[in-house]
Design a protein around this motif. Structure first.
Motif, PDB file in Angstrom:
ATOM      1  N   ALA A 156       0.835  -1.199   0.000  1.00 34.54           N
ATOM      2  CA  ALA A 156       0.000   0.000   0.000  1.00 34.54           C
ATOM      3  C   ALA A 156       0.872   1.253   0.000  1.00 34.54           C
ATOM      4  CB  ALA A 156      -0.927  -0.005   1.210  1.00 34.54           C
ATOM      5  N   ASP A 157       1.946   1.254   0.755  1.00 39.92           N
ATOM      6  CA  ASP A 157       2.868   2.398   0.752  1.00 39.92           C
ATOM      7  C   ASP A 157       3.469   2.593  -0.625  1.00 39.92           C
ATOM      8  OD1 ASP A 157       2.436   2.814   3.437  1.00 39.92           O
ATOM      9  OD2 ASP A 157       4.237   1.739   4.073  1.00 39.92           O
TER      10      ASP A 157
ATOM     11  N   GLY B 106      -6.870  -4.404   1.680  1.00 43.46           N
ATOM     12  CA  GLY B 106      -5.486  -4.319   1.213  1.00 43.46           C
ATOM     13  C   GLY B 106      -5.296  -4.753  -0.224  1.00 43.46           C
ATOM     14  N   SER B 107      -6.297  -5.405  -0.814  1.00 47.32           N
ATOM     15  CA  SER B 107      -6.201  -5.761  -2.225  1.00 47.32           C
ATOM     16  C   SER B 107      -6.446  -4.502  -3.051  1.00 47.32           C
ATOM     17  CB  SER B 107      -7.212  -6.857  -2.578  1.00 47.32           C
ATOM     18  OG  SER B 107      -8.533  -6.390  -2.419  1.00 47.32           O
ATOM     19  N   HIS B 108      -6.222  -4.596  -4.346  1.00 45.49           N
ATOM     20  CA  HIS B 108      -6.458  -3.427  -5.191  1.00 45.49           C
ATOM     21  C   HIS B 108      -6.887  -3.850  -6.587  1.00 45.49           C
ATOM     22  CE1 HIS B 108      -2.214  -4.434  -5.867  1.00 45.49           C
ATOM     23  NE2 HIS B 108      -2.360  -3.909  -7.065  1.00 45.49           N
ATOM     24  N   ALA B 109      -7.582  -2.942  -7.248  1.00 46.07           N
ATOM     25  CA  ALA B 109      -8.022  -3.148  -8.625  1.00 46.07           C
ATOM     26  C   ALA B 109      -7.203  -2.240  -9.522  1.00 46.07           C
ATOM     27  CB  ALA B 109      -9.505  -2.826  -8.760  1.00 46.07           C
TER      28      ALA B 109
ATOM     29  N   GLN C 161      -8.060  -7.718 -10.298  1.00 49.91           N
ATOM     30  CA  GLN C 161      -8.042  -7.642  -8.839  1.00 49.91           C
ATOM     31  C   GLN C 161      -6.751  -8.313  -8.389  1.00 49.91           C
ATOM     32  OE1 GLN C 161      -9.925  -6.131  -6.736  1.00 49.91           O
ATOM     33  NE2 GLN C 161     -11.822  -5.775  -7.841  1.00 49.91           N
ATOM     34  N   TYR C 162      -6.024  -7.657  -7.508  1.00 47.40           N
ATOM     35  CA  TYR C 162      -4.714  -8.131  -7.068  1.00 47.40           C
ATOM     36  C   TYR C 162      -4.691  -8.174  -5.549  1.00 47.40           C
ATOM     37  CZ  TYR C 162      -3.852  -6.873 -11.852  1.00 47.40           C
ATOM     38  OH  TYR C 162      -3.946  -6.786 -13.217  1.00 47.40           O
ATOM     39  N   GLY C 163      -4.243  -9.301  -5.011  1.00 50.93           N
ATOM     40  CA  GLY C 163      -4.216  -9.475  -3.566  1.00 50.93           C
ATOM     41  C   GLY C 163      -3.013  -8.822  -2.926  1.00 50.93           C
ATOM     42  N   GLU C 164      -3.179  -8.449  -1.687  1.00 54.82           N
ATOM     43  CA  GLU C 164      -2.082  -7.825  -0.939  1.00 54.82           C
ATOM     44  C   GLU C 164      -0.912  -8.793  -0.782  1.00 54.82           C
ATOM     45  OE1 GLU C 164      -1.460  -5.144   3.010  1.00 54.82           O
ATOM     46  OE2 GLU C 164      -2.927  -6.740   3.132  1.00 54.82           O
TER      47      GLU C 164
ATOM     48  N   PRO D  51      -8.467 -12.346  -5.237  1.00 59.68           N
ATOM     49  CA  PRO D  51      -7.741 -13.498  -5.793  1.00 59.68           C
ATOM     50  C   PRO D  51      -7.301 -14.516  -4.742  1.00 59.68           C
ATOM     51  CG  PRO D  51      -6.297 -11.617  -5.697  1.00 59.68           C
ATOM     52  CD  PRO D  51      -7.649 -11.142  -5.247  1.00 59.68           C
ATOM     53  N   MET D  52      -8.211 -14.862  -3.844  1.00 59.06           N
ATOM     54  CA  MET D  52      -7.916 -15.861  -2.831  1.00 59.06           C
ATOM     55  C   MET D  52      -9.109 -16.801  -2.703  1.00 59.06           C
ATOM     56  SD  MET D  52      -6.709 -15.449   1.137  1.00 59.06           S
ATOM     57  CE  MET D  52      -5.260 -14.546   0.676  1.00 59.06           C
TER      58      MET D  52
END
Length: 126
Positions: free
Chosen positions: A5-6, A51-54, A75-78, A103-104
């Protein structure tokens, strides 16, 4: 906040003055921000509470004809994993950002998959 995230926050701040209004406004209204992915690639990103993001892009760019089916949503997992669908108009890519699952799998294993349509992704993962 996680390291990912940072890192995402550091890669924003791109000017979008050259992006057509018909692309910039719907993506902005949906909470997406421009992001530099490196190596000349750019995408619009939105982080979720988990925490995931698109990401949404048009051939690794921020701009493109919103009606042409060249947009990609993912969609991408943390902690890794991804679910991507390509060949979409922008409106369907925005819909995919809201409907694609994380994605889990329920057992905790990560999904890494590319799908030719939103429906196939939802059928496989839903």
């Amino acid at each position: 906040m996680s390291e990912l995230a940072d890192d995402l926050d550091r890669k924003t701040g791109l000017g979008t003055d050259r992006v057509r209004t018909t692309v910039r406004e719907p993506l902005g209204a949906a909470g997406f921000k421009p992001m530099d992915l490196g190596d000349g690639c750019h995408a619009w990103y939105r982080r979720a509470d988990d925490g995931s993001h698109a990401l949404i892009s048009h051939n690794n760019a921020l701009d493109g004809d919103p009606a042409v089916k060249d947009w990609i949503v993912g969609q991408y997992g943390e902690r890794g994993g991804f679910v991507e669908v390509g060949g979409l108009p922008l409106s369907r890519a925005l819909e995919g950002a809201d409907t694609l699952p994380s994605p889990m799998r329920p057992d905790g294993s990560l999904v890494e998959a590319l799908y030719p349509s939103l429906q196939q992704a939802l059928d496989d993962l839903g």
